[in-house]
Design a protein around this motif. Structure first.
Motif, PDB file in Angstrom:
ATOM      1  N   GLU A 296      -6.219  31.548  -8.061  1.00 53.57           N
ATOM      2  CA  GLU A 296      -7.268  32.464  -7.611  1.00 53.57           C
ATOM      3  C   GLU A 296      -7.904  32.170  -6.263  1.00 53.57           C
ATOM      4  O   GLU A 296      -8.792  32.911  -5.864  1.00 53.57           O
ATOM      5  CB  GLU A 296      -8.429  32.567  -8.638  1.00 53.57           C
ATOM      6  N   ILE A 297      -7.521  31.140  -5.586  1.00 53.47           N
ATOM      7  CA  ILE A 297      -8.147  30.940  -4.282  1.00 53.47           C
ATOM      8  C   ILE A 297      -7.072  30.766  -3.216  1.00 53.47           C
ATOM      9  O   ILE A 297      -6.071  30.093  -3.437  1.00 53.47           O
ATOM     10  CB  ILE A 297      -9.114  29.728  -4.297  1.00 53.47           C
ATOM     11  N   SER A 298      -7.277  31.475  -2.097  1.00 57.98           N
ATOM     12  CA  SER A 298      -6.382  31.286  -0.946  1.00 57.98           C
ATOM     13  C   SER A 298      -7.138  31.766   0.285  1.00 57.98           C
ATOM     14  O   SER A 298      -8.106  32.540   0.165  1.00 57.98           O
ATOM     15  CB  SER A 298      -5.098  32.123  -1.109  1.00 57.98           C
ATOM     16  N   THR A 299      -6.715  31.302   1.415  1.00 56.85           N
ATOM     17  CA  THR A 299      -7.361  31.722   2.657  1.00 56.85           C
ATOM     18  C   THR A 299      -7.244  33.229   2.822  1.00 56.85           C
ATOM     19  O   THR A 299      -8.212  33.899   3.189  1.00 56.85           O
ATOM     20  CB  THR A 299      -6.700  30.974   3.843  1.00 56.85           C
ATOM     21  N   THR A 300      -6.080  33.774   2.446  1.00 56.50           N
ATOM     22  CA  THR A 300      -5.866  35.239   2.546  1.00 56.50           C
ATOM     23  C   THR A 300      -6.868  35.974   1.653  1.00 56.50           C
ATOM     24  O   THR A 300      -7.468  36.968   2.047  1.00 56.50           O
ATOM     25  CB  THR A 300      -4.417  35.581   2.110  1.00 56.50           C
ATOM     26  N   GLN A 301      -7.067  35.454   0.453  1.00 58.39           N
ATOM     27  CA  GLN A 301      -8.010  36.052  -0.516  1.00 58.39           C
ATOM     28  C   GLN A 301      -9.424  36.025   0.056  1.00 58.39           C
ATOM     29  O   GLN A 301     -10.167  37.002  -0.007  1.00 58.39           O
ATOM     30  CB  GLN A 301      -7.937  35.237  -1.819  1.00 58.39           C
ATOM     31  N   ILE A 302      -9.792  34.907   0.659  1.00 56.04           N
ATOM     32  CA  ILE A 302     -11.140  34.772   1.240  1.00 56.04           C
ATOM     33  C   ILE A 302     -11.337  35.835   2.317  1.00 56.04           C
ATOM     34  O   ILE A 302     -12.327  36.568   2.331  1.00 56.04           O
ATOM     35  CB  ILE A 302     -11.348  33.361   1.827  1.00 56.04           C
ATOM     36  N   LYS A 303     -10.324  35.960   3.187  1.00 48.23           N
ATOM     37  CA  LYS A 303     -10.431  36.924   4.302  1.00 48.23           C
ATOM     38  C   LYS A 303     -10.556  38.343   3.769  1.00 48.23           C
ATOM     39  O   LYS A 303     -11.415  39.122   4.211  1.00 48.23           O
ATOM     40  CB  LYS A 303      -9.205  36.819   5.217  1.00 48.23           C
ATOM     41  N   SER A 304      -9.768  38.681   2.730  1.00 42.66           N
ATOM     42  CA  SER A 304      -9.825  40.078   2.243  1.00 42.66           C
ATOM     43  C   SER A 304     -11.136  40.335   1.505  1.00 42.66           C
ATOM     44  O   SER A 304     -11.722  41.403   1.622  1.00 42.66           O
ATOM     45  CB  SER A 304      -8.600  40.410   1.385  1.00 42.66           C
ATOM     46  N   ASN A 305     -11.636  39.321   0.780  1.00 45.37           N
ATOM     47  CA  ASN A 305     -12.932  39.503   0.103  1.00 45.37           C
ATOM     48  C   ASN A 305     -14.056  39.709   1.120  1.00 45.37           C
ATOM     49  O   ASN A 305     -14.957  40.527   0.934  1.00 45.37           O
ATOM     50  CB  ASN A 305     -13.243  38.296  -0.783  1.00 45.37           C
ATOM     51  N   LEU A 306     -13.973  38.970   2.220  1.00 38.25           N
ATOM     52  CA  LEU A 306     -15.023  39.098   3.249  1.00 38.25           C
ATOM     53  C   LEU A 306     -14.980  40.494   3.863  1.00 38.25           C
ATOM     54  O   LEU A 306     -16.006  41.118   4.109  1.00 38.25           O
ATOM     55  CB  LEU A 306     -14.836  38.025   4.328  1.00 38.25           C
TER      56      LEU A 306
ATOM     57  N   MET B  39       0.864  -1.183   0.000  1.00 41.01           N
ATOM     58  CA  MET B  39       0.000   0.000   0.000  1.00 41.01           C
ATOM     59  C   MET B  39       0.911   1.248   0.000  1.00 41.01           C
ATOM     60  O   MET B  39       1.720   1.432   0.896  1.00 41.01           O
ATOM     61  CB  MET B  39      -0.895   0.005   1.251  1.00 41.01           C
ATOM     62  N   LYS B  40       0.711   2.070  -1.078  1.00 38.07           N
ATOM     63  CA  LYS B  40       1.550   3.257  -1.190  1.00 38.07           C
ATOM     64  C   LYS B  40       1.025   4.352  -0.247  1.00 38.07           C
ATOM     65  O   LYS B  40      -0.159   4.663  -0.226  1.00 38.07           O
ATOM     66  CB  LYS B  40       1.505   3.774  -2.635  1.00 38.07           C
ATOM     67  N   ARG B  41       1.965   4.941   0.556  1.00 40.22           N
ATOM     68  CA  ARG B  41       1.560   5.926   1.576  1.00 40.22           C
ATOM     69  C   ARG B  41       2.096   7.303   1.180  1.00 40.22           C
ATOM     70  O   ARG B  41       3.264   7.452   0.871  1.00 40.22           O
ATOM     71  CB  ARG B  41       2.092   5.473   2.931  1.00 40.22           C
ATOM     72  N   VAL B  42       1.177   8.258   1.197  1.00 43.90           N
ATOM     73  CA  VAL B  42       1.467   9.633   0.758  1.00 43.90           C
ATOM     74  C   VAL B  42       1.322  10.566   1.957  1.00 43.90           C
ATOM     75  O   VAL B  42       0.513  10.299   2.857  1.00 43.90           O
ATOM     76  CB  VAL B  42       0.483  10.048  -0.367  1.00 43.90           C
ATOM     77  N   ILE B  43       2.119  11.633   1.985  1.00 44.41           N
ATOM     78  CA  ILE B  43       2.023  12.613   3.077  1.00 44.41           C
ATOM     79  C   ILE B  43       2.037  14.026   2.532  1.00 44.41           C
ATOM     80  O   ILE B  43       2.667  14.285   1.491  1.00 44.41           O
ATOM     81  CB  ILE B  43       3.192  12.407   4.079  1.00 44.41           C
ATOM     82  N   THR B  44       1.320  14.917   3.204  1.00 45.02           N
ATOM     83  CA  THR B  44       1.372  16.331   2.862  1.00 45.02           C
ATOM     84  C   THR B  44       1.191  17.158   4.127  1.00 45.02           C
ATOM     85  O   THR B  44       0.772  16.609   5.168  1.00 45.02           O
ATOM     86  CB  THR B  44       0.310  16.703   1.795  1.00 45.02           C
ATOM     87  N   TYR B  45       1.567  18.432   4.063  1.00 46.09           N
ATOM     88  CA  TYR B  45       1.589  19.300   5.243  1.00 46.09           C
ATOM     89  C   TYR B  45       0.836  20.591   4.934  1.00 46.09           C
ATOM     90  O   TYR B  45       0.816  21.047   3.790  1.00 46.09           O
ATOM     91  CB  TYR B  45       3.039  19.671   5.615  1.00 46.09           C
ATOM     92  N   GLY B  46       0.270  21.189   5.973  1.00 49.49           N
ATOM     93  CA  GLY B  46      -0.350  22.489   5.738  1.00 49.49           C
ATOM     94  C   GLY B  46      -1.165  23.003   6.913  1.00 49.49           C
ATOM     95  O   GLY B  46      -1.334  22.339   7.918  1.00 49.49           O
ATOM     96  N   THR B  47      -1.679  24.226   6.732  1.00 50.87           N
ATOM     97  CA  THR B  47      -2.519  24.875   7.738  1.00 50.87           C
ATOM     98  C   THR B  47      -3.996  24.572   7.498  1.00 50.87           C
ATOM     99  O   THR B  47      -4.765  24.348   8.420  1.00 50.87           O
ATOM    100  CB  THR B  47      -2.278  26.395   7.680  1.00 50.87           C
ATOM    101  N   PHE B  48      -4.390  24.584   6.246  1.00 52.22           N
ATOM    102  CA  PHE B  48      -5.763  24.237   5.835  1.00 52.22           C
ATOM    103  C   PHE B  48      -6.820  25.027   6.607  1.00 52.22           C
ATOM    104  O   PHE B  48      -7.846  24.485   7.027  1.00 52.22           O
ATOM    105  CB  PHE B  48      -5.993  22.726   5.987  1.00 52.22           C
ATOM    106  N   ASP B  49      -6.576  26.344   6.806  1.00 49.45           N
ATOM    107  CA  ASP B  49      -7.564  27.174   7.489  1.00 49.45           C
ATOM    108  C   ASP B  49      -8.605  27.657   6.475  1.00 49.45           C
ATOM    109  O   ASP B  49      -8.273  27.882   5.304  1.00 49.45           O
ATOM    110  CB  ASP B  49      -6.877  28.386   8.137  1.00 49.45           C
TER     111      ASP B  49
END
Ligand code: C2G
Length: 134
Positions: free
Chosen positions: A118-128, A1-11
């Protein structure tokens, strides 16, 4: 079974994150997401999250591509993580291209996937903020 990993904030989880997680999972059968803790985000990335670590973890665990969510609390844990979680492939978005090539020394494949434009958490916050002003 191939195992994959990734990292992030995902806010403020958005479709750019989902595109990344879907493509990461397509590279194997098991996907580990290493989620930045609130302290790591603030101390190391100067990011103050809208959702707490626990809330962001619940959201990620609800995604069918994601098999395990564990904390990221240091820039230096990646080498160890590759062995701790028996990883075959390390994946990050293309904004990190080249930054983690050293992980090949741990015997893993390093893959950078195109960011969703075109999409990022920062973009969402500024649009709001703009919406509040109208
Ligand atoms: N991402 C993407 N497209 C976007 C936004 C984000 O593909 N429009 C990807 C990023 O490239 C990253 C992942 O989604 O691979 C998570 O993004 P962030 O939560 O912004 O993570 P980041 O702050 O880059 O943290 O040790 C590594 C860090 O924890 C990465």
């Amino acid at each position: 079974m191939k195992r994959v990993i990734t990292y992030g904030t995902f806010d403020l989880l958005h479709y750019g994150h989902i595109n990344l997680l879907r493509r990461a999972k397509e590279l194997g059968e098991y996907l580990v997401v290493v989620l930045s803790t609130d302290e790591f985000n603030w101390n190391e990335k100067k990011k103050r999250c809208y959702f707490s670590y626990e809330q962001r973890k619940i959201l990620l665990e609800a995604i069918r591509f994601v098999d395990l969510v564990v904390p990221e609390d240091s820039w230096d844990q990646k080498r160890l993580d590759m062995h701790k979680y028996h990883i075959d492939t390390f994946v990050m978005g293309s904004d990190w291209i080249g930054k983690f090539d050293f992980l090949e020394e741990e015997g893993v494949e390093v893959v950078y996937l195109e960011r969703t434009p075109e999409i990022s958490t920062t973009q969402i916050k500024s649009n709001l903020k703009k919406l509040q002003l109208t």
